[in-house]
Write a protein that holds these residues in place. Structure first.
Motif, short mmCIF file in Angstrom:
data_model
loop_
_atom_site.label_atom_id
_atom_site.label_comp_id
_atom_site.label_asym_id
_atom_site.label_seq_id
_atom_site.Cartn_x
_atom_site.Cartn_y
_atom_site.Cartn_z
N ALA A 100 0.85 -1.18 0.00
CA ALA A 100 0.00 0.00 0.00
C ALA A 100 0.89 1.23 0.00
O ALA A 100 1.57 1.52 0.99
CB ALA A 100 -0.91 -0.01 1.22
N ALA A 101 0.89 1.95 -1.13
CA ALA A 101 1.79 3.10 -1.29
C ALA A 101 0.98 4.37 -1.50
O ALA A 101 -0.03 4.37 -2.21
CB ALA A 101 2.72 2.88 -2.47
N ASP A 102 1.44 5.45 -0.88
CA ASP A 102 0.80 6.75 -1.09
C ASP A 102 1.84 7.84 -0.93
O ASP A 102 2.76 7.72 -0.10
CB ASP A 102 -0.36 6.97 -0.11
N ILE A 103 1.67 8.91 -1.69
CA ILE A 103 2.60 10.03 -1.63
C ILE A 103 2.48 10.80 -0.32
O ILE A 103 3.39 11.51 0.08
CB ILE A 103 2.39 10.96 -2.84
N ALA A 158 5.33 5.12 2.17
CA ALA A 158 5.07 6.51 1.83
C ALA A 158 6.05 6.90 0.73
O ALA A 158 7.27 6.83 0.92
CB ALA A 158 5.25 7.42 3.04
N GLY A 159 5.53 7.27 -0.43
CA GLY A 159 6.40 7.63 -1.54
C GLY A 159 5.71 7.45 -2.87
O GLY A 159 4.50 7.20 -2.94
N LEU A 177 -1.57 10.18 5.30
CA LEU A 177 -2.62 9.23 4.93
C LEU A 177 -2.17 7.79 5.14
O LEU A 177 -2.96 6.93 5.54
CB LEU A 177 -3.04 9.44 3.47
N VAL A 178 -0.90 7.53 4.89
CA VAL A 178 -0.37 6.18 5.15
C VAL A 178 -0.47 5.85 6.64
O VAL A 178 -0.83 4.74 7.01
CB VAL A 178 1.09 6.07 4.66
N GLU A 179 -0.18 6.81 7.49
CA GLU A 179 -0.32 6.59 8.94
C GLU A 179 -1.76 6.26 9.31
O GLU A 179 -2.02 5.36 10.13
CB GLU A 179 0.12 7.84 9.70
#
Length: 225
Positions: free
Chosen positions: A86-89, A113-114, A93-95
């Protein structure tokens, strides 16, 4: 039109600082306005449509949730048995996604995160990118799909369709001062995207619910069946 890196940085700033609380609320069971309720319902419908492109049993499959947001798609994939990245910039939101995931599902999920196109994320059986490419132009979408397609047999993603309503909203958004703007969705016609990406692009369906209008597309590198 901003390039990929500039748009990505703007999206990160918006979701990691400006809109985190609103996005957290929208993707929960908390009461929201009628307008946001249509967006919530539209996103629920789109998530179901995208998931319908994958087998019901995902055990043994490695899936990338590209732009995972608060983790609603991630949870559904893990429930089906997938090993999920699960990846997000947006680190924030990742937290939130990590905190919401049921403890029993956590061994199946790796959060990052990235950039969702980072080759270090590895290879996948499928990639789902829900509403994470809607801020990009056709050239950037094409580069992203080709980068993901090299490491996955199937990329299911969404774009904002070129409808009269969305085009009006797009032009109106350009009138606001830059400091007040959220990232602006860039509407796309299927023919234009097909010309940019080449073979391998197909429309799956459209979800239209109030203020949520989005097309589900599927890309297979080189037009593989």
């Amino acid at each position: 039109m901003p390039d990929y890196a500039a748009t990505r940085d703007r999206v990160e700033t918006y979701f990691d600082r400006t809109a985190t609380k609103a996005w957290e609320r929208l993707t929960s069971d908390a009461p929201v306005s009628r307008i946001r309720q249509t967006v919530r319902e539209g996103r629920d419908g789109m998530r179901a449509l995208m998931l319908s492109r994958l087998p019901g049993d995902l055990r043994g499959m490695r899936v990338l949730d590209a732009g995972c947001g608060t983790g609603m798609m991630t949870e559904e994939l893990a429930k089906r048995g997938a090993t999920v990245v699960a990846a997000d910039i947006s680190p924030r939101l990742v937290e939130i996604a990590q905190g919401r995931l049921a403890p029993a599902l956590r061994p199946q999920v790796t959060f990052r995160a990235g950039d969702m196109t980072d080759a270090a994320l590895g290879s996948f059986d499928a990639v789902l990118a829900m509403d994470s490419l809607i801020y990009y132009g056709a050239e950037d979408i094409t580069r992203t799909l080709r980068a993901l397609g090299q490491r996955s047999g199937q990329v299911v993603f969404t774009v904002a369709p070129r409808t009269p309503l969305l085009m009006a909203m797009w032009h109106a958004g350009r009138l606001f001062p830059r400091s007040d703007r959220s990232p602006v969705m860039i509407p796309h016609g299927l023919d234009d995207l097909t010309r940019a990406t080449g073979p391998g692009l197909a429309k799956i369906g459209r979800v239209s619910r109030g203020f949520y209008i989005s097309d589900c597309l599927e890309y297979r590198q080189g037009g593989r069946p």
